[in-house]
Each structure stands twice: as C-alpha cells, then as structure tokens.
Design a protein around this motif. Structure first.
Motif, PDB file in Angstrom:
ATOM      1  N   ALA A   4       0.958  -1.365   0.204  1.00 48.09           N
ATOM      2  CA  ALA A   4      -0.472   0.020  -0.093  1.00 48.09           C
ATOM      3  C   ALA A   4       1.041   1.030  -0.117  1.00 48.09           C
ATOM      4  CB  ALA A   4      -0.795   0.278   0.989  1.00 48.09           C
ATOM      5  N   GLN A   5       0.644   1.921  -1.568  1.00 49.53           N
ATOM      6  CA  GLN A   5       1.317   3.453  -1.030  1.00 49.53           C
ATOM      7  C   GLN A   5       0.404   4.366   0.323  1.00 49.53           C
ATOM      8  OE1 GLN A   5      -0.046   5.573  -4.014  1.00 49.53           O
ATOM      9  NE2 GLN A   5       1.889   7.201  -3.437  1.00 49.53           N
ATOM     10  N   ARG A   6       1.686   4.727   1.533  1.00 47.90           N
ATOM     11  CA  ARG A   6       1.408   5.691   2.346  1.00 47.90           C
ATOM     12  C   ARG A   6       1.572   7.167   1.793  1.00 47.90           C
ATOM     13  NH1 ARG A   6       2.150   0.647   3.892  1.00 47.90           N
ATOM     14  NH2 ARG A   6       1.628   0.169   5.716  1.00 47.90           N
ATOM     15  N   PRO A   7       0.651   7.879   2.603  1.00 48.13           N
ATOM     16  CA  PRO A   7       0.548   9.726   2.159  1.00 48.13           C
ATOM     17  C   PRO A   7       1.609  10.131   2.276  1.00 48.13           C
ATOM     18  CG  PRO A   7      -1.203   8.715   3.969  1.00 48.13           C
ATOM     19  CD  PRO A   7      -0.931   8.122   3.277  1.00 48.13           C
ATOM     20  N   ALA A   8       2.927  10.665   2.376  1.00 44.43           N
ATOM     21  CA  ALA A   8       3.706  11.574   2.262  1.00 44.43           C
ATOM     22  C   ALA A   8       3.621  12.304   3.686  1.00 44.43           C
ATOM     23  CB  ALA A   8       4.871  12.269   1.647  1.00 44.43           C
ATOM     24  N   GLN A   9       2.597  13.216   3.725  1.00 42.90           N
ATOM     25  CA  GLN A   9       1.758  13.910   4.934  1.00 42.90           C
ATOM     26  C   GLN A   9       0.209  13.446   5.410  1.00 42.90           C
ATOM     27  OE1 GLN A   9       1.929  15.841   7.674  1.00 42.90           O
ATOM     28  NE2 GLN A   9       3.358  17.855   6.129  1.00 42.90           N
ATOM     29  N   SER A  10       0.311  12.935   6.784  1.00 41.59           N
ATOM     30  CA  SER A  10      -1.589  12.956   7.013  1.00 41.59           C
ATOM     31  C   SER A  10      -1.059  12.959   8.399  1.00 41.59           C
ATOM     32  CB  SER A  10      -1.060  11.116   7.368  1.00 41.59           C
ATOM     33  OG  SER A  10      -0.150  10.977   8.167  1.00 41.59           O
ATOM     34  N   SER A  11      -0.187  14.764   8.280  1.00 44.54           N
ATOM     35  CA  SER A  11      -0.820  15.597   9.488  1.00 44.54           C
ATOM     36  C   SER A  11      -1.506  15.837   9.709  1.00 44.54           C
ATOM     37  CB  SER A  11       0.294  16.579   9.931  1.00 44.54           C
ATOM     38  OG  SER A  11       1.954  15.748  10.061  1.00 44.54           O
ATOM     39  N   LEU A  12      -2.546  16.180  10.851  1.00 41.04           N
ATOM     40  CA  LEU A  12      -4.207  17.043  11.082  1.00 41.04           C
ATOM     41  C   LEU A  12      -3.985  18.585  11.951  1.00 41.04           C
ATOM     42  CD1 LEU A  12      -6.156  13.768  11.019  1.00 41.04           C
ATOM     43  CD2 LEU A  12      -5.761  14.749   9.275  1.00 41.04           C
ATOM     44  N   ASN A  13      -4.805  19.498  11.567  1.00 42.48           N
ATOM     45  CA  ASN A  13      -4.785  20.457  12.288  1.00 42.48           C
ATOM     46  C   ASN A  13      -6.106  20.645  12.640  1.00 42.48           C
ATOM     47  OD1 ASN A  13      -6.298  22.678  12.727  1.00 42.48           O
ATOM     48  ND2 ASN A  13      -4.726  23.756  11.288  1.00 42.48           N
ATOM     49  N   THR A  14      -5.975  20.938  14.573  1.00 42.64           N
ATOM     50  CA  THR A  14      -6.891  20.453  14.970  1.00 42.64           C
ATOM     51  C   THR A  14      -7.148  21.413  15.888  1.00 42.64           C
ATOM     52  OG1 THR A  14      -5.631  20.255  17.121  1.00 42.64           O
ATOM     53  CG2 THR A  14      -6.010  18.430  16.433  1.00 42.64           C
ATOM     54  N   GLU A  15      -7.691  22.934  15.151  1.00 46.45           N
ATOM     55  CA  GLU A  15      -8.348  23.559  15.358  1.00 46.45           C
ATOM     56  C   GLU A  15      -9.497  23.774  16.080  1.00 46.45           C
ATOM     57  OE1 GLU A  15      -8.813  28.395  14.621  1.00 46.45           O
ATOM     58  OE2 GLU A  15      -7.034  27.110  13.458  1.00 46.45           O
ATOM     59  N   LYS A  16     -10.092  23.112  14.754  1.00 46.61           N
ATOM     60  CA  LYS A  16     -11.824  23.222  14.918  1.00 46.61           C
ATOM     61  C   LYS A  16     -12.036  22.288  16.572  1.00 46.61           C
ATOM     62  CE  LYS A  16     -15.787  20.943  12.163  1.00 46.61           C
ATOM     63  NZ  LYS A  16     -15.995  20.107  10.930  1.00 46.61           N
ATOM     64  N   LEU A  17     -11.141  20.968  16.073  1.00 44.38           N
ATOM     65  CA  LEU A  17     -11.567  20.398  18.177  1.00 44.38           C
ATOM     66  C   LEU A  17     -11.429  20.753  18.948  1.00 44.38           C
ATOM     67  CD1 LEU A  17     -12.882  17.345  18.588  1.00 44.38           C
ATOM     68  CD2 LEU A  17     -10.381  17.606  19.295  1.00 44.38           C
ATOM     69  N   ARG A  18     -10.288  21.790  19.190  1.00 42.79           N
ATOM     70  CA  ARG A  18     -10.191  22.729  20.173  1.00 42.79           C
ATOM     71  C   ARG A  18     -10.929  23.998  20.491  1.00 42.79           C
ATOM     72  NH1 ARG A  18      -5.172  24.781  19.348  1.00 42.79           N
ATOM     73  NH2 ARG A  18      -5.212  23.971  17.067  1.00 42.79           N
ATOM     74  N   THR A  19     -11.006  24.957  19.761  1.00 48.76           N
ATOM     75  CA  THR A  19     -12.462  25.460  19.581  1.00 48.76           C
ATOM     76  C   THR A  19     -13.572  25.429  19.903  1.00 48.76           C
ATOM     77  OG1 THR A  19     -11.273  26.797  17.696  1.00 48.76           O
ATOM     78  CG2 THR A  19     -12.758  27.351  18.413  1.00 48.76           C
ATOM     79  N   SER A  20     -14.456  24.292  18.935  1.00 47.73           N
ATOM     80  CA  SER A  20     -15.950  23.893  19.271  1.00 47.73           C
ATOM     81  C   SER A  20     -15.706  22.977  20.957  1.00 47.73           C
ATOM     82  CB  SER A  20     -16.020  22.634  18.294  1.00 47.73           C
ATOM     83  OG  SER A  20     -15.709  23.216  16.970  1.00 47.73           O
ATOM     84  N   PHE A  21     -15.026  22.423  21.366  1.00 40.72           N
ATOM     85  CA  PHE A  21     -15.379  21.898  22.807  1.00 40.72           C
ATOM     86  C   PHE A  21     -14.215  22.211  23.749  1.00 40.72           C
ATOM     87  CE2 PHE A  21     -16.682  18.593  19.500  1.00 40.72           C
ATOM     88  CZ  PHE A  21     -18.304  18.428  20.017  1.00 40.72           C
ATOM     89  N   LYS A  22     -13.385  23.715  23.700  1.00 43.74           N
ATOM     90  CA  LYS A  22     -12.820  23.821  24.377  1.00 43.74           C
ATOM     91  C   LYS A  22     -11.183  23.259  24.835  1.00 43.74           C
ATOM     92  CE  LYS A  22     -16.451  27.526  25.720  1.00 43.74           C
ATOM     93  NZ  LYS A  22     -16.996  27.431  24.416  1.00 43.74           N
ATOM     94  N   LEU A  23     -11.146  22.812  24.513  1.00 45.35           N
ATOM     95  CA  LEU A  23     -10.267  21.097  25.105  1.00 45.35           C
ATOM     96  C   LEU A  23      -8.843  21.715  24.436  1.00 45.35           C
ATOM     97  CD1 LEU A  23     -11.535  18.532  22.478  1.00 45.35           C
ATOM     98  CD2 LEU A  23     -12.170  18.778  25.653  1.00 45.35           C
ATOM     99  N   GLU A  24      -8.005  21.137  25.475  1.00 44.68           N
ATOM    100  CA  GLU A  24      -6.179  21.530  25.249  1.00 44.68           C
ATOM    101  C   GLU A  24      -5.793  19.672  24.318  1.00 44.68           C
ATOM    102  OE1 GLU A  24      -4.107  23.197  28.400  1.00 44.68           O
ATOM    103  OE2 GLU A  24      -5.500  25.653  28.044  1.00 44.68           O
ATOM    104  N   LEU A  25      -4.541  19.672  23.916  1.00 45.81           N
ATOM    105  CA  LEU A  25      -4.278  19.186  22.926  1.00 45.81           C
ATOM    106  C   LEU A  25      -3.007  18.837  23.509  1.00 45.81           C
ATOM    107  CD1 LEU A  25      -5.922  18.426  19.722  1.00 45.81           C
ATOM    108  CD2 LEU A  25      -6.673  17.521  22.351  1.00 45.81           C
ATOM    109  N   PRO A  26      -2.323  18.062  24.524  1.00 52.10           N
ATOM    110  CA  PRO A  26      -0.520  17.412  24.342  1.00 52.10           C
ATOM    111  C   PRO A  26       0.160  17.443  23.519  1.00 52.10           C
ATOM    112  CG  PRO A  26      -1.447  15.319  24.589  1.00 52.10           C
ATOM    113  CD  PRO A  26      -2.840  16.320  24.638  1.00 52.10           C
ATOM    114  N   HIS A  27       1.517  18.098  23.668  1.00 48.09           N
ATOM    115  CA  HIS A  27       2.287  17.697  22.015  1.00 48.09           C
ATOM    116  C   HIS A  27       3.171  16.127  22.641  1.00 48.09           C
ATOM    117  CE1 HIS A  27       6.067  17.632  20.104  1.00 48.09           C
ATOM    118  NE2 HIS A  27       5.740  19.224  19.394  1.00 48.09           N
ATOM    119  N   TRP A  28       3.073  15.851  21.245  1.00 46.62           N
ATOM    120  CA  TRP A  28       3.378  14.440  21.134  1.00 46.62           C
ATOM    121  C   TRP A  28       4.641  14.038  21.517  1.00 46.62           C
ATOM    122  CZ3 TRP A  28       7.586  12.088  18.965  1.00 46.62           C
ATOM    123  CH2 TRP A  28       8.564  12.489  18.084  1.00 46.62           C
TER     124      TRP A  28
END
Length: 300
Positions: A263-287
């Motif tokens: 299977a070919q893999r995407p070179a970039q699959s990083s995701l922007n989480t601004e919508k989730l953090r704003t909608s639910f007032k969440l903080e997400l940790p650094h990996w």
C-alpha cells in the motif's frame, strides 16, 4: 456532565476500544461487544445488535486497520470500514442516538506540505484510506447526529502499534532503519479518550460533523522511533531498566523508496486540530509529552 442511559461500544479488544471502555462508564451503562458478538462485516449483525440494545450513544472505534493487507482484501476492508459505519448511522438516526466514529488522516493524498484541515478535499491513495472515506461519507449522508473523529498514528501500552514494535525490535537489533519522509502526528489512546469524553459531556446537536483529533506537533516515523528510544534510555537510567540493543543514534532514517510496501502511504497525513479545540474548548498535548506519559506508565 451529559448522561447516556446505554452506550454501545465496538472493538473492545482493539487498543482504542480497550482504552475507551472504563472512561465511558462514567457517562452511562456500557454494552461492549467484541467481534464474536458483533460482526461488522455483516449488516444484519449490526442492525440486530442496535435494535436489541437500543443505545442512545454508539461509539465505533472498531476498524479493519491492516493497511497493506487491505490492498488484497479490499472487499472485507470496505465492508468493515465503509459499509458498517453507514449501517450504524441509519440505525442511530432511527432511534435518535448519537454516533461517534473514528477515522484517519489516510483519507488524504499527502501532497500538502502542512497539516490538513477538515475542509481539505479527501483523496485517498490506498484501499484502506478509500474504505475509511466511504464510511465517513455514509455517515454524513445519513440523518444521524454524529461525530467523525479523524486521528493518526495511534499507539498505547496495549495491543499492537508502532511504539511497542520499536521497543520490541530494539531489544535485539543493533540498528533500526526507519522511514524519514512520511509525516504525521503520533497520538496515544490517552489523548483520544481525554478528548472524546469531554466532547460527549458537552455534546449539542450543533456539534454534528467531522473533527481532527491528534496530538500537537508532527514528526516522521524516523523521528518518532528516535524519540521512543531516547525516552526509554532516559527511563532506563532512572528506573534501572534493561538496556536496549539499539541506541538512539543507531536509528537511521531511510526514504520510502527503500522500503516498498503493497500500500502506498501519504507523505503528509498531519492533521490540524483547531476546529476540535475551539468547538469543545479542549487542550491537546504535544506528541512528545504524550509519549513521555505513556512510556512512564510502561516503566511503572
């Protein structure tokens, strides 16, 4: 905190289902089903389970996750990842239940140079990604209230995942060669659970939609592997743990071309989480911090 009378949870032997079960019990009565009791490749099995249990919340972390095998088993991958979520959505709509479904950054083609947002056009490049996108679309086309949570590079101290595999290989190999030109967000099941539960507690009908749920920051598989080894080495000194055969400076980066897969893999699959953090007032940790907590739990 919102309460749910009955919560139907799938995939309890998978790493995410295993992590979700005890946390969901704070929100209501959890009916957790494994593959023997709920065959996601059989629509009739799904309909029968939902109609018997009559949940007001359905959580579906179960999935066909063998990315390479999906190339030759696309039919079963599509049944579990593509058709089953749509069946859940139809049944959820009929009883006014909320459906939470987990998807993946592999729905994108990886051609962007930075993180994908929910508004970016999905264009999967392998059978696994195509099957997951089909599941998303089936849910969105239904009338069910839903949360589709896309995540990435999931790992934990339980089950099978990249982190545990690296630690296993590093016990006996003096050198590891890991791909350095594919990028994503390593994300522990802790982060996913710690975001899912508050989102469910704060749920309102206006929240229906697709959200990205990953740790902050991105790295390559090579960078992830190096950090795993480095953090283990640090813990080994503090906790008097056995030394690994592979040191961090012997984790070597290689291009995707040097490690061909079905299977070919995407070179970039990083995701922007601004919508989730704003909608639910969440903080997400650094990996890296998230990994540190998981490694500390393993060492303990």
């Amino acid at each position: 905190m919102r309460h749910y009378n009955k919560i139907l949870l799938t995939g309890i032997h998978g790493q995410l289902g295993h992590a979700l079960k005890p946390a969901l019990e704070k929100l209501g009565t959890v009916i957790a089903l494994d593959r023997e009791k709920l065959d996601l490749s059989q629509p009739d099995s799904i309909r029968a389970a939902v109609r018997l249990i009559k949940p007001d919340l359905i959580i579906n972390p179960a999935a066909y996750t063998a990315v390479d095998l999906a190339e030759s088993e696309s039919e079963i991958a599509h049944a579990i990842n593509g058709i089953a979520p749509g069946i859940f959505a139809e049944e959820a709509a009929s009883i006014n239940a909320l459906l939470v479904h987990y998807s993946t950054g592999f729905v994108f083609d990886g051609k962007k140079t930075h993180a994908y947002s929910e508004d970016d056009v999905a264009a999967p490049i392998n059978a696994y990604g195509s099957s997951k996108l089909a599941g998303e679309e089936a849910i969105r086309e239904s009338e069910a209230s839903h949360l589709i949570l896309r995540t990435n590079w999931v790992y934990s101290a339980y089950g099978k995942n990249f982190m545990l595999k690296i630690l296993e290989l590093a016990q006996t190999r003096s050198e590891l060669r890991i791909i350095n030109d594919q990028f994503g967000n390593p994300t522990s099941t802790n982060t996913i659970v710690n975001a899912t539960i508050p989102a469910l507690s704060a749920w309102e009908p206006g929240h229906t939609g697709t959200y990205h749920l990953v740790d902050q920051g991105e790295t390559s598989w090579h960078g992830f592997a190096q950090e795993i080894i480095q953090q283990y080495e640090h813990l080994a000194l503090k906790k008097n743990l056995p030394a690994l055969a592979t040191s961090a400076n012997r984790v070597l980066g290689i291009p995707t071309a040097d490690y061909p897969t079905p299977a070919q893999r995407p070179a970039q699959s990083s995701l922007n989480t601004e919508k989730l953090r704003t909608s639910f007032k969440l903080e997400l940790p650094h990996w890296q911090e998230d990994l540190r907590q998981v490694m500390a739990a393993i060492a303990a």
